[in-house]
Design an enzyme around this catalytic site. Structure first.
Site, PDB file in Angstrom:
ATOM      1  N   ASP A  93      91.885  38.345 -61.351  1.00 53.62           N
ATOM      2  CA  ASP A  93      92.440  38.277 -60.001  1.00 53.62           C
ATOM      3  C   ASP A  93      92.759  36.834 -59.663  1.00 53.62           C
ATOM      4  O   ASP A  93      91.986  35.928 -59.998  1.00 53.62           O
ATOM      5  CB  ASP A  93      91.440  38.829 -58.988  1.00 53.62           C
ATOM      6  CG  ASP A  93      92.114  39.642 -57.891  1.00 53.62           C
ATOM      7  OD1 ASP A  93      93.302  39.405 -57.625  1.00 53.62           O
ATOM      8  OD2 ASP A  93      91.456  40.523 -57.322  1.00 53.62           O
ATOM      9  N   HIS A 115     100.325  33.802 -56.597  1.00 49.27           N
ATOM     10  CA  HIS A 115      99.139  34.447 -56.035  1.00 49.27           C
ATOM     11  C   HIS A 115      98.280  35.131 -57.096  1.00 49.27           C
ATOM     12  O   HIS A 115      97.140  35.492 -56.810  1.00 49.27           O
ATOM     13  CB  HIS A 115      99.559  35.461 -54.963  1.00 49.27           C
ATOM     14  CG  HIS A 115     100.137  34.831 -53.736  1.00 49.27           C
ATOM     15  ND1 HIS A 115      99.439  34.706 -52.552  1.00 49.27           N
ATOM     16  CD2 HIS A 115     101.346  34.276 -53.504  1.00 49.27           C
ATOM     17  CE1 HIS A 115     100.190  34.113 -51.651  1.00 49.27           C
ATOM     18  NE2 HIS A 115     101.359  33.843 -52.196  1.00 49.27           N
TER      19      HIS A 115
END
Length: 467
Positions: free
Chosen positions: A367, A164
């Site tokens: 991110d 992730h």
């Protein structure tokens, strides 16, 4: 209840066995990885395995904690392992490294040993209950070694991992003390999934430095008799569900001046989110704002996390200092430009805030994806949508180029983008939002789940295991 069986006691072939560090003990919280897994399993059932609360002694096996559309069970972890595995190796070594901050690595003796011990315990638990037709879907950086341990135990089930967070670039990865083992951890999976093509390129480059690995003409990789794939699967959200929640949510009472623009940011308090840079850019915008023009309010919601890690204590102090300084310079008797809130809110409250906001600032320094960007788009009224300001460094930027893309390190250009968002005419807002909305709705959480699992279930049986 045996986690290997359904609630009625019958065997369930072809389950999805999901492994993640966090698992809801009660209600599923809004947003983030946990909610994404809940949505994924709600469609077809399976078994979700996660960490129990730390105890004094960790025994092998799984403890059932719930059943329904899917089953849930936990594995044990000691207080000492929590400090070494979670706070230590996972969040003081892997997290900063994978977010391109090798300068923040805190390498301590014993932390990797705790990480390895927990990964082995999880692998033993899965090996004990896995049935031949099950597929194993591992989530995130906490469990990079589980697949390798499963292969050592003779488990041949299709096994994939979805990362992730970003993948480190080939230069930064050299700061990992176990860098020599990283390729073997990746190769133990049949499918190693990443958020973006940029991440796939970084992982490919890492494997190219491994003399035991070779890339095949079809794009797959082979290492020591194992063939595996590195692929991008950008995670989505329950777009329709979030849109419906936002539409029905009550409008929050914020006590803003009439027609005062509302800007919003929603992030876990983390140095990777670029919160200080965001505040400074907003402060730069305020310093050039013409007297008598609109007085925007920037609402930053940043729940505290990992307070035991020094780097998180530091970023909290920096953010509090920045917000205090900017408010001190620009506030008036009836206006506080920055509202900084250090706690979380319910899903419907957040959805209502997104729909009310005129712009969202989603500007991380690094991110994996950042689902706030997608939630904000889904929450908007298509007839009068807000504007998404999105960092180039968010994984979402690959899919969401119709946003205003910014470099959060360039404070002055960032401030220009804030001004542009506040002043953007309705027609342009509608056009940009329509493009963003189409992507968010078409590539939603169901699309992500189906894409990954279709690939994993399509793995040819008989792939060779490492010697």
């Amino acid at each position: 209840m045996d986690p290997a069986r359904t609630s009625n006691g019958t065997n369930r072939p072809g389950r999805i066995i999901v492994v993640s560090n966090r698992i809801p003990k009660g209600d599923v919280p809004a947003g983030g990885l946990v909610f994404a897994i809940h949505e994924a399993l709600s469609g077809g059932g399976g078994l979700w395995i996660g960490a129990a609360d730390p105890t004094e002694q960790a025994l092998d096996g799984l403890t059932p904690i719930g059943s329904g559309i899917y089953d849930r069970a936990t594995f044990a972890i000691t207080e000492e392992e929590h400090h070494g595995f979670y706070l230590g190796y996972a969040n003081s070594v892997l997290w900063p490294l994978f977010h391109h901050r090798p300068d923040l690595l805190d390498i301590q003796d014993g932390d990797f040993e705790a990480y390895a011990a927990v990964n082995r315990r999880v692998a033993r638990a899965i090996a004990h209950i896995a049935e031949p037709d099950d597929v194993i879907w591992i989530q995130d950086y906490h469990f990079l070694m589980v697949a390798q341990e499963l292969r050592y135990l003779g488990v041949k089930n299709p096994t994939g991992l979805f990362l992730h967070i970003p993948f480190p670039n080939p230069t930064d990865v050299m700061a990992l003390p176990q860098v020599a083992a990283l390729s073997s951890w990746i190769a133990a999976h049949d499918v190693f999934g990443l958020q973006t093509m940029r991440d796939v390129a970084s992982a490919d480059e890492t494997l190219r430095h491994d003399p035991k690995a070779e890339q095949l003409p079809n794009g797959c990789w082979r290492r020591e008799n194992r063939t595996f794939r590195l692929l991008s699967f950008p995670i989505g959200i329950d777009a329709k569900g979030f849109s419906d929640t936002a539409e029905s949510a009550p409008t929050p009472e914020l006590q803003l001046a009439p027609k005062a623009p509302l800007l919003i940011g929603v992030d876990r308090l983390d140095y990777s989110k670029g919160l200080v840079h965001r505040f400074e850019a907003f402060g730069d915008y305020l310093s050039r704002r013409k007297s008598g023009s609109v007085r925007p309010t920037f609402l930053q919601i940043a729940p505290v996390s990992r307070e035991d890690v020094t780097a998180y204590q530091d970023i909290r102090e920096e953010l509090e200092c920045a917000s205090g300084s900017i408010n001190g310079a620009h506030s008036d008797l009836d206006w506080t430009p920055i509202r900084y809130v250090r706690r979380s809110f319910e899903r419907n409250v957040i959805a209502g805030l997104y729909r009310r906001a005129d712009a969202a600032l989603v500007t991380p320094l690094a991110d994996g994806m950042n689902l706030v960007a997608k939630e904000f788009v889904a929450a908007q009224d298509p007839e009068d949508p807000g504007v998404l300001i999105l960092s180039h460094f968010a994984g979402a930027a690959e899919q969401m180029s119709a946003a205003i893309l910014v470099n959060p390190f360039d404070r002055h250009r960032f401030a220009d983008s804030i001004e542009r968002a506040i002043e953007m005419p309705l027609d342009e807002r509608r056009d940009r939002h329509a493009v963003l909305r189409k992507t968010v709705f078409e590539q939603d959480i169901a699309w992500w789940t189906n894409s990954f699992l279709t690939c994993l279930r399509g793995v040819p049986r008989g792939y060779s295991d490492p010697d």
